[in-house]
Design a protein around this motif. Structure first.
Motif, PDB file in Angstrom:
ATOM      1  N   THR A  13      97.495  20.944 -20.561  1.00 29.08           N
ATOM      2  CA  THR A  13      98.257  22.051 -21.192  1.00 29.08           C
ATOM      3  C   THR A  13      99.573  22.370 -20.490  1.00 29.08           C
ATOM      4  N   LEU A  14     100.439  22.399 -21.434  1.00 28.35           N
ATOM      5  CA  LEU A  14     101.743  22.735 -21.050  1.00 28.35           C
ATOM      6  C   LEU A  14     102.299  24.257 -21.433  1.00 28.35           C
ATOM      7  N   ASP A  15     102.872  24.930 -20.493  1.00 26.68           N
ATOM      8  CA  ASP A  15     103.318  26.177 -20.964  1.00 26.68           C
ATOM      9  C   ASP A  15     104.749  26.101 -21.012  1.00 26.68           C
ATOM     10  N   LEU A  16     105.353  26.424 -22.434  1.00 23.94           N
ATOM     11  CA  LEU A  16     106.987  26.258 -22.450  1.00 23.94           C
ATOM     12  C   LEU A  16     107.352  27.590 -23.100  1.00 23.94           C
ATOM     13  N   GLY A  17     108.729  27.767 -22.497  1.00 28.40           N
ATOM     14  CA  GLY A  17     109.538  28.771 -23.190  1.00 28.40           C
ATOM     15  C   GLY A  17     110.221  28.456 -24.527  1.00 28.40           C
ATOM     16  N   ASP A  20     112.980  25.691 -24.028  1.00 25.13           N
ATOM     17  CA  ASP A  20     112.284  24.288 -23.519  1.00 25.13           C
ATOM     18  C   ASP A  20     112.106  23.232 -24.436  1.00 25.13           C
ATOM     19  N   SER A  21     112.990  22.270 -23.985  1.00 27.83           N
ATOM     20  CA  SER A  21     112.590  21.159 -24.943  1.00 27.83           C
ATOM     21  C   SER A  21     111.279  20.648 -25.286  1.00 27.83           C
ATOM     22  N   GLN A  22     111.252  20.308 -26.452  1.00 28.84           N
ATOM     23  CA  GLN A  22     109.437  19.611 -26.604  1.00 28.84           C
ATOM     24  C   GLN A  22     109.686  18.311 -27.276  1.00 28.84           C
ATOM     25  N   ILE A  52     100.918  29.095 -30.529  1.00 24.20           N
ATOM     26  CA  ILE A  52     102.080  30.031 -29.823  1.00 24.20           C
ATOM     27  C   ILE A  52     101.265  31.306 -29.364  1.00 24.20           C
ATOM     28  N   ASP A  53     101.652  31.767 -28.285  1.00 26.73           N
ATOM     29  CA  ASP A  53     101.367  32.998 -27.547  1.00 26.73           C
ATOM     30  C   ASP A  53     102.280  33.966 -27.604  1.00 26.73           C
ATOM     31  N   ALA A  54     102.162  35.100 -28.363  1.00 29.33           N
ATOM     32  CA  ALA A  54     103.120  35.984 -28.371  1.00 29.33           C
ATOM     33  C   ALA A  54     102.569  37.490 -27.766  1.00 29.33           C
ATOM     34  N   ARG A  55     101.372  37.169 -26.975  1.00 24.28           N
ATOM     35  CA  ARG A  55     100.943  38.464 -26.287  1.00 24.28           C
ATOM     36  C   ARG A  55     101.769  38.887 -25.151  1.00 24.28           C
ATOM     37  N   ARG A  56     101.656  40.315 -24.903  1.00 24.38           N
ATOM     38  CA  ARG A  56     102.297  40.869 -23.724  1.00 24.38           C
ATOM     39  C   ARG A  56     103.835  40.879 -23.900  1.00 24.38           C
ATOM     40  N   PHE A  61     105.009  28.535 -26.220  1.00 26.99           N
ATOM     41  CA  PHE A  61     104.418  27.702 -26.797  1.00 26.99           C
ATOM     42  C   PHE A  61     103.433  27.021 -25.700  1.00 26.99           C
ATOM     43  N   HIS A  62     102.248  26.854 -26.144  1.00 28.65           N
ATOM     44  CA  HIS A  62     101.132  26.096 -25.602  1.00 28.65           C
ATOM     45  C   HIS A  62     100.856  24.762 -25.996  1.00 28.65           C
ATOM     46  N   LEU A  63     101.271  23.612 -25.321  1.00 27.89           N
ATOM     47  CA  LEU A  63     101.186  22.499 -26.159  1.00 27.89           C
ATOM     48  C   LEU A  63     100.188  21.482 -25.367  1.00 27.89           C
ATOM     49  N   VAL A  64      99.199  21.265 -25.868  1.00 30.74           N
ATOM     50  CA  VAL A  64      98.172  20.344 -25.196  1.00 30.74           C
ATOM     51  C   VAL A  64      98.313  18.926 -25.523  1.00 30.74           C
ATOM     52  N   VAL A  65      98.733  18.098 -24.389  1.00 32.41           N
ATOM     53  CA  VAL A  65      99.058  16.713 -24.498  1.00 32.41           C
ATOM     54  C   VAL A  65      98.109  15.716 -23.840  1.00 32.41           C
ATOM     55  N   GLY A  66      98.032  14.648 -24.433  1.00 31.57           N
ATOM     56  CA  GLY A  66      97.056  13.607 -24.039  1.00 31.57           C
ATOM     57  C   GLY A  66      97.677  12.217 -24.284  1.00 31.57           C
ATOM     58  N   PRO A  67      96.944  11.173 -23.797  1.00 37.67           N
ATOM     59  CA  PRO A  67      96.972   9.774 -23.946  1.00 37.67           C
ATOM     60  C   PRO A  67      97.299   9.605 -25.532  1.00 37.67           C
TER      61      PRO A  67
END
Length: 529
Positions: A13-17, A20-22, A52-56, A61-67
């Motif tokens: 899991t990557l936590d991006l602003g 931040d480029s995707q 998307i996590d807009a809490r607090r 952005f939460h991205l789950v990345v894998g092979p």
């Protein structure tokens, strides 16, 4: 977390602003830094899930990345086979339940004919324009009836609470294979959009026709045929244009007619099928300016080009009954969903870009059979009778031509009618009135519960209660008020062998994905038989 053959985790899991480029190259660099590995040692990567996590007040952005190889090579699952005789199974209803039932049957090589009272996608569009622009209801082809069912023109939301993850993935993959955007494979709350979904539905139908599945449109069900043993043995349908009745034999009948085919419930009751009353929900649509919802949900980040139109989900219990948002449509439109003249029913839809200046959502109260009994409604079809009465009251209050009664939220909370209403996405137009009097006149006091819930919702989403918001009535077709009982193992109708109740109309689903999954489950039961 398991590891791949490379020794890397199977997902990360990557936590991006927001800025931040995707882009794939940047995601690869981030994974390499996170794992402290050279970029060259990494396999090809892909995004498995995006949310998307807009809490607090901190939007990320939460991205789950894998092979990349974790995505199946055979996207879309088992292929279709050339089917045998198309008269083997009669499927009534071409919504998600009926369409995906036919698809799963074709995977097993079993032929079927799909009957729908409405029209194919393109002619159906003309009927929708008649609803919106002229206030004319075609009782057989409208927002509820026709190719693709009610979901075709209600945003194409693809999330579900079902825990059958494999089946969910199967449905989503099939939609992607037939033209839905690839993003539905990764987004946490995927949707297709009412402008794209018709093309996807058409592609699935054409694929099925290539292997021998038949589709008959403009065919309204009027009866289920029985053989000498009393089992279902075909259907009697009427051509909606000519009025000519025809009978078609079949080894089994799948009933996937949707939650608004009230005449089907009457037909089944007259046949002696032991229908069951079930809970549903009714209320209004609430419409806000989309920028206001964005500001509430995203805070200072609202308006950022990387962010989609904001959505919400709200729920509260008041006086023992749930009050909740339903079918929320960010950047959407309120549409007329009546299926009979003299009624007003509203629903929501949005296009793929969700770029309307309005956000709308159902705001509904749970109704149980005992509530209907107290209000004086009797019998297994009491929920249908209540829905119809509420819709007729809304038509009368709207003044005709499918104009919908509406009240400003702040006026509603003050217990007064509105004298004027601002801009709205509802094309037939709104009639300023006292929506509370409409909601309560059918015998169940909905408005006090909605009023109490609005106060709680405003504390969860500051600014939700505002003079810019309007309540539009009525929202009644949230789910079927009737269940057609079936055996848990065989999925055949209790008391009528050979009939397979299926999807939302039978009381076993609540949306595109769950209806499609139920249709596929019925097909597998038929294949075992």
């Amino acid at each position: 977390m398991s590891a791949t053959r490379t020794g890397l985790p199977d997902e990360l899991t990557l936590d991006l602003g927001l800025d931040d480029s995707q882009e794939p190259a940047e995601l690869r660099r981030r994974v390499a830094r996170t794992l402290d590995r050279p970029e060259g040692s990494l396999p090809e990567l892909t995004v498995l899930k995006r949310s998307i996590d807009a809490r607090r007040g901190r939007v990320r952005f939460h991205l789950v990345v894998g092979p990349a190889q974790r995505l199946p090579a055979n996207l879309g699952g088992a292929p279709l086979r050339e089917v045998d005789c198309a008269e083997r199974v009669a499927i009534v209803g071409d919504g998600p339940a009926g369409l995906f039932c036919a698809y799963e049957l074709a995977r097993h090589g079993i032929g079927a004919t799909v009957y729908d009272r409405g029209r194919p996608v393109q002619p159906r569009r003309r009927d929708l324009r008649g609803l919106q622009q002229e206030g004319v209801v075609d009782a057989d082809s409208n927002y509820c009836f026709g190719e693709g069912g009610a979901g075709t023109y209600s945003d194409g939301k693809l999330y579900t609470r079902s825990h059958k993850r494999g089946d969910v993935r199967d449905v989503i993959e099939l939609l992607a294979v037939h033209g839905a955007p690839d993003a539905i494979l990764t987004d946490a709350r995927p949707h297709i959009g009412s402008n794209r979904l018709p093309r996807v539905i058409t592609a699935i139908r054409e694929h099925l026709e290539q292997v021998g599945t038949r589709f008959v449109f403009g065919a309204r069900l009027t009866g289920v045929l029985r053989d000498a043993s009393g089992a279902a043995a075909g259907v009697r349908v009427v051509d909606v244009e000519s009025g000519q009745a025809r009978e078609h034999g079949a080894e089994a009948v799948v009933l996937a007619t949707g939650h608004s085919a009230r005449d089907v419930y009457v037909m089944l009751a007259e046949m002696g099928v032991g229908l069951e009353a079930k809970g549903f929900a009714a209320g209004v649509r609430i419409e806000h300016p989309q920028p206001l919802i964005d500001a509430i949900q995203y805070g200072p980040s609202a308006g950022h080009p990387a962010l989609p139109a904001a959505a919400y989900r709200l729920a509260h219990t008041e006086a023992g009954r749930g009050v909740f948002s339903f079918c929320m449509c960010p950047g959407g439109f309120i549409v007329p969903a009546a299926t009979e003249p003299g009624e007003v029913v509203v629903n929501g839809m949005s296009l793929s870009r969700r770029d309307s200046p309005f956000a709308n959502s159902g705001l509904v109260v749970a109704i149980e059979p005992e509530d209907l009994a107290v209000a004086g409604y009797r019998g297994v079809l009491s929920g249908v009778d209540y829905q119809r009465r509420l819709e007729q009251l809304a038509f009368e209050a709207g003044g005709g031509a499918l104009k919908a009664p509406a009240t400003n939220v702040t006026d509603f909370l003050r217990g007064k009618p509105s004298s004027s209403i601002g801009p709205s996405s509802y094309q037939p137009g709104l009639t300023p009135t006292d929506i509370a009097s409409v909601l309560d006149a059918a015998g169940i006091a909905l408005s006090p519960r909605i009023a109490a819930a609005l106060g709680h919702f405003d504390r969860k989403m500051r600014g939700y209660v505002t003079s810019e918001a309007v309540l539009v009535g009525v929202e009644t077709r949230t789910s079927s008020p009737v269940r057609v009982p079936r055996d848990r193992e065989t999925l055949q109708c209790t008391g009528l062998p050979g009939l397979y109740p299926c999807g939302e109309g039978a009381g076993y689903a609540g949306g595109i994905i769950s209806a499609a999954m139920d249709g596929m489950a019925v097909a597998r039961a038929l294949a075992r038989r």
